[in-house]
Design a protein around this motif. Structure first.
Motif, PDB file in Angstrom:
ATOM      1  N   ASP A   1       0.826  -1.203   0.000  1.00 32.18           N
ATOM      2  CA  ASP A   1       0.000   0.000   0.000  1.00 32.18           C
ATOM      3  C   ASP A   1       0.868   1.265   0.000  1.00 32.18           C
ATOM      4  OD1 ASP A   1      -2.206  -1.633   0.062  1.00 32.18           O
ATOM      5  OD2 ASP A   1      -2.594  -1.359   2.215  1.00 32.18           O
ATOM      6  N   ALA A   2       1.977   1.238   0.751  1.00 25.71           N
ATOM      7  CA  ALA A   2       2.851   2.406   0.815  1.00 25.71           C
ATOM      8  C   ALA A   2       3.484   2.707  -0.546  1.00 25.71           C
ATOM      9  CB  ALA A   2       3.936   2.187   1.868  1.00 25.71           C
ATOM     10  N   LEU A   3       3.861   1.668  -1.261  1.00 30.78           N
ATOM     11  CA  LEU A   3       4.478   1.870  -2.566  1.00 30.78           C
ATOM     12  C   LEU A   3       3.452   2.287  -3.611  1.00 30.78           C
ATOM     13  CD1 LEU A   3       6.999  -1.096  -2.510  1.00 30.78           C
ATOM     14  CD2 LEU A   3       7.565   1.340  -2.515  1.00 30.78           C
ATOM     15  N   VAL A   4       2.311   1.589  -3.644  1.00 34.08           N
ATOM     16  CA  VAL A   4       1.269   1.936  -4.621  1.00 34.08           C
ATOM     17  C   VAL A   4       0.680   3.309  -4.310  1.00 34.08           C
ATOM     18  CG1 VAL A   4      -1.033   1.313  -5.466  1.00 34.08           C
ATOM     19  CG2 VAL A   4       0.720  -0.448  -5.183  1.00 34.08           C
ATOM     20  N   GLY A   5       0.569   3.646  -3.016  1.00 38.68           N
ATOM     21  CA  GLY A   5      -0.092   4.877  -2.616  1.00 38.68           C
ATOM     22  C   GLY A   5       0.756   6.136  -2.695  1.00 38.68           C
ATOM     23  N   GLY A   6       2.041   6.019  -2.999  1.00 41.84           N
ATOM     24  CA  GLY A   6       2.871   7.215  -3.076  1.00 41.84           C
ATOM     25  C   GLY A   6       4.335   6.955  -3.358  1.00 41.84           C
ATOM     26  N   GLY A   7       4.832   5.803  -2.907  1.00 43.65           N
ATOM     27  CA  GLY A   7       6.248   5.510  -3.101  1.00 43.65           C
ATOM     28  C   GLY A   7       6.653   5.443  -4.557  1.00 43.65           C
ATOM     29  N   LEU A   8       5.833   4.789  -5.374  1.00 46.49           N
ATOM     30  CA  LEU A   8       6.160   4.688  -6.800  1.00 46.49           C
ATOM     31  C   LEU A   8       6.183   6.056  -7.458  1.00 46.49           C
ATOM     32  CD1 LEU A   8       4.269   1.606  -8.316  1.00 46.49           C
ATOM     33  CD2 LEU A   8       6.678   1.806  -7.710  1.00 46.49           C
ATOM     34  N   ASP A   9       5.259   6.922  -7.076  1.00 44.22           N
ATOM     35  CA  ASP A   9       5.217   8.284  -7.613  1.00 44.22           C
ATOM     36  C   ASP A   9       6.547   8.979  -7.351  1.00 44.22           C
ATOM     37  OD1 ASP A   9       4.651  10.855  -8.390  1.00 44.22           O
ATOM     38  OD2 ASP A   9       2.834  11.052  -7.208  1.00 44.22           O
ATOM     39  N   THR A  10       7.026   8.905  -6.121  1.00 49.32           N
ATOM     40  CA  THR A  10       8.303   9.527  -5.769  1.00 49.32           C
ATOM     41  C   THR A  10       9.447   8.941  -6.579  1.00 49.32           C
ATOM     42  OG1 THR A  10       7.555   9.987  -3.514  1.00 49.32           O
ATOM     43  CG2 THR A  10       9.938   9.909  -3.887  1.00 49.32           C
ATOM     44  N   PHE A  11       9.515   7.611  -6.650  1.00 46.58           N
ATOM     45  CA  PHE A  11      10.602   6.958  -7.374  1.00 46.58           C
ATOM     46  C   PHE A  11      10.567   7.286  -8.868  1.00 46.58           C
ATOM     47  CE2 PHE A  11      10.590   3.579  -3.870  1.00 46.58           C
ATOM     48  CZ  PHE A  11      11.730   4.092  -3.266  1.00 46.58           C
ATOM     49  N   SER A  12       9.373   7.420  -9.425  1.00 46.99           N
ATOM     50  CA  SER A  12       9.264   7.647 -10.877  1.00 46.99           C
ATOM     51  C   SER A  12       9.735   9.032 -11.288  1.00 46.99           C
ATOM     52  CB  SER A  12       7.815   7.441 -11.341  1.00 46.99           C
ATOM     53  OG  SER A  12       6.974   8.500 -10.941  1.00 46.99           O
ATOM     54  N   ARG A  13       9.901   9.935 -10.333  1.00 46.87           N
ATOM     55  CA  ARG A  13      10.327  11.307 -10.625  1.00 46.87           C
ATOM     56  C   ARG A  13      11.816  11.530 -10.384  1.00 46.87           C
ATOM     57  NH1 ARG A  13       5.536  14.609 -10.724  1.00 46.87           N
ATOM     58  NH2 ARG A  13       3.703  13.489  -9.891  1.00 46.87           N
ATOM     59  N   LEU A  14      12.535  10.492  -9.958  1.00 46.10           N
ATOM     60  CA  LEU A  14      13.955  10.645  -9.664  1.00 46.10           C
ATOM     61  C   LEU A  14      14.776  10.837 -10.940  1.00 46.10           C
ATOM     62  CD1 LEU A  14      14.494   7.832  -6.994  1.00 46.10           C
ATOM     63  CD2 LEU A  14      14.256  10.293  -6.569  1.00 46.10           C
ATOM     64  N   ASP A  15      15.920  11.483 -10.785  1.00 43.72           N
ATOM     65  CA  ASP A  15      16.860  11.611 -11.903  1.00 43.72           C
ATOM     66  C   ASP A  15      17.285  10.229 -12.376  1.00 43.72           C
ATOM     67  OD1 ASP A  15      16.768  14.343 -11.677  1.00 43.72           O
ATOM     68  OD2 ASP A  15      18.665  14.509 -10.569  1.00 43.72           O
ATOM     69  N   GLY A  16      17.424  10.077 -13.670  1.00 44.82           N
ATOM     70  CA  GLY A  16      17.921   8.831 -14.233  1.00 44.82           C
ATOM     71  C   GLY A  16      16.882   7.754 -14.421  1.00 44.82           C
ATOM     72  N   VAL A  17      15.585   8.067 -14.178  1.00 45.90           N
ATOM     73  CA  VAL A  17      14.507   7.081 -14.274  1.00 45.90           C
ATOM     74  C   VAL A  17      13.570   7.434 -15.418  1.00 45.90           C
ATOM     75  CG1 VAL A  17      12.512   6.070 -13.100  1.00 45.90           C
ATOM     76  CG2 VAL A  17      14.570   6.581 -11.807  1.00 45.90           C
ATOM     77  N   SER A  18      13.235   6.445 -16.258  1.00 46.85           N
ATOM     78  CA  SER A  18      12.168   6.653 -17.237  1.00 46.85           C
ATOM     79  C   SER A  18      10.847   6.094 -16.730  1.00 46.85           C
ATOM     80  CB  SER A  18      12.527   6.013 -18.585  1.00 46.85           C
ATOM     81  OG  SER A  18      12.701   4.612 -18.463  1.00 46.85           O
ATOM     82  N   ALA A  19      10.904   5.023 -15.935  1.00 49.64           N
ATOM     83  CA  ALA A  19       9.698   4.430 -15.355  1.00 49.64           C
ATOM     84  C   ALA A  19      10.113   3.508 -14.219  1.00 49.64           C
ATOM     85  CB  ALA A  19       8.899   3.655 -16.398  1.00 49.64           C
ATOM     86  N   VAL A  20       9.165   3.243 -13.308  1.00 48.60           N
ATOM     87  CA  VAL A  20       9.402   2.288 -12.229  1.00 48.60           C
ATOM     88  C   VAL A  20       8.121   1.496 -12.019  1.00 48.60           C
ATOM     89  CG1 VAL A  20       8.773   3.952 -10.415  1.00 48.60           C
ATOM     90  CG2 VAL A  20      10.205   1.994  -9.839  1.00 48.60           C
ATOM     91  N   SER A  21       8.279   0.206 -11.757  1.00 43.71           N
ATOM     92  CA  SER A  21       7.118  -0.657 -11.583  1.00 43.71           C
ATOM     93  C   SER A  21       7.280  -1.516 -10.341  1.00 43.71           C
ATOM     94  CB  SER A  21       6.898  -1.546 -12.814  1.00 43.71           C
ATOM     95  OG  SER A  21       8.087  -2.206 -13.198  1.00 43.71           O
TER      96      SER A  21
END
Length: 226
Positions: A140-160
């Motif tokens: 829930d923590a990852l789906v609810g916000g963690g993935l959003d944060t990770f997907s905006r990091l430098d060097g990332v095109s997508a995260v799943s």
């Protein structure tokens, strides 16, 4: 597009490294994608060091499985060692660790995104386990916000985010419950973004930092479809 991937780690028999690499790319990959259970596959190799435990395997194949995971695994088990899937003596079968995982969510730049039928570039794979009894809160923590944060990091095109299926090829595949798959545009920038202000991977809520590994894998082949 398949939403069930098998992340098959393996190692060669000592002294048979060259034959292992030839067999995997020239024989095993094209044979396996012809099976009804497999939509596509792509080979990767581990690259460099990371600040996290990185496991022992330098070789990875991502198999995109077709249909129901349990049925796909039955087909793979039945095909193993037959003319449909010849196995080389160059692979150390005791080393094989092939977790089969289903997609929970993928994000790119803060927006929901579908998995694509495409050759993948460099990946940072972070395999995670929850603190005991906290699997659902971690998800829930990852789906609810963690993935959003990770997907905006430098060097990332997508995260799943991926999770283990009930059916697995072997017991060694059950070592980790979750996977974060970072699709990287710049692996050095990504590792830096994850570690410059503390360790974002080890500080994920409800995750056990002592039971994880994260490593960078770069492509050895194009994506091969059946």
């Amino acid at each position: 597009m398949s939403k069930c991937f098998q992340f098959a780690f393996s190692s060669p028999v000592v002294g048979m490294e060259e034959e292992f690499q030839r067999w995997y790319s020239d024989d095993h990959l094209p044979h396996s994608v012809k099976l009804s259970a497999v939509d596509a596959g792509q080979r990767f190799s581990r690259q460099g060091e990371t600040p996290w435990p990185a496991g022992k395997h330098e070789n990875l194949v991502i198999w995109e499985l077709a249909g129901d995971p349990a049925e796909a695994i039955k087909t793979l088990l039945a095909s193993h060692g037959t003319t449909d899937m010849p196995i080389s003596p160059a692979i150390d079968m005791s080393s094989v660790q092939p977790p089969t995982m289903t997609l929970l969510k993928r994000m790119a730049g803060g927006a929901d995104a579908a998995i694509e039928d495409a050759t993948r570039g460099s990946l940072l794979l972070a395999f995670l386990n929850p603190v005991e009894g906290e699997g659902q809160p971690l998800q829930d923590a990852l789906v609810g916000g963690g993935l959003d944060t990770f997907s905006r990091l430098d060097g990332v095109s997508a995260v799943s985010l991926w999770t283990l299926t009930e059916a697995q090829l072997r017991g060694s595949a059950r070592k980790y419950q979750f996977l974060l798959m970072f699709e990287a545009t710049d692996t050095q920038a990504l590792v830096g973004a994850l570690t410059e202000n503390g360790d974002l991977l080890k500080s994920i809520a409800h995750s056990d930092p002592e039971r994880m590994f994260a490593a960078v894998y770069s492509p050895l082949t194009e994506r091969v479809a059946g």
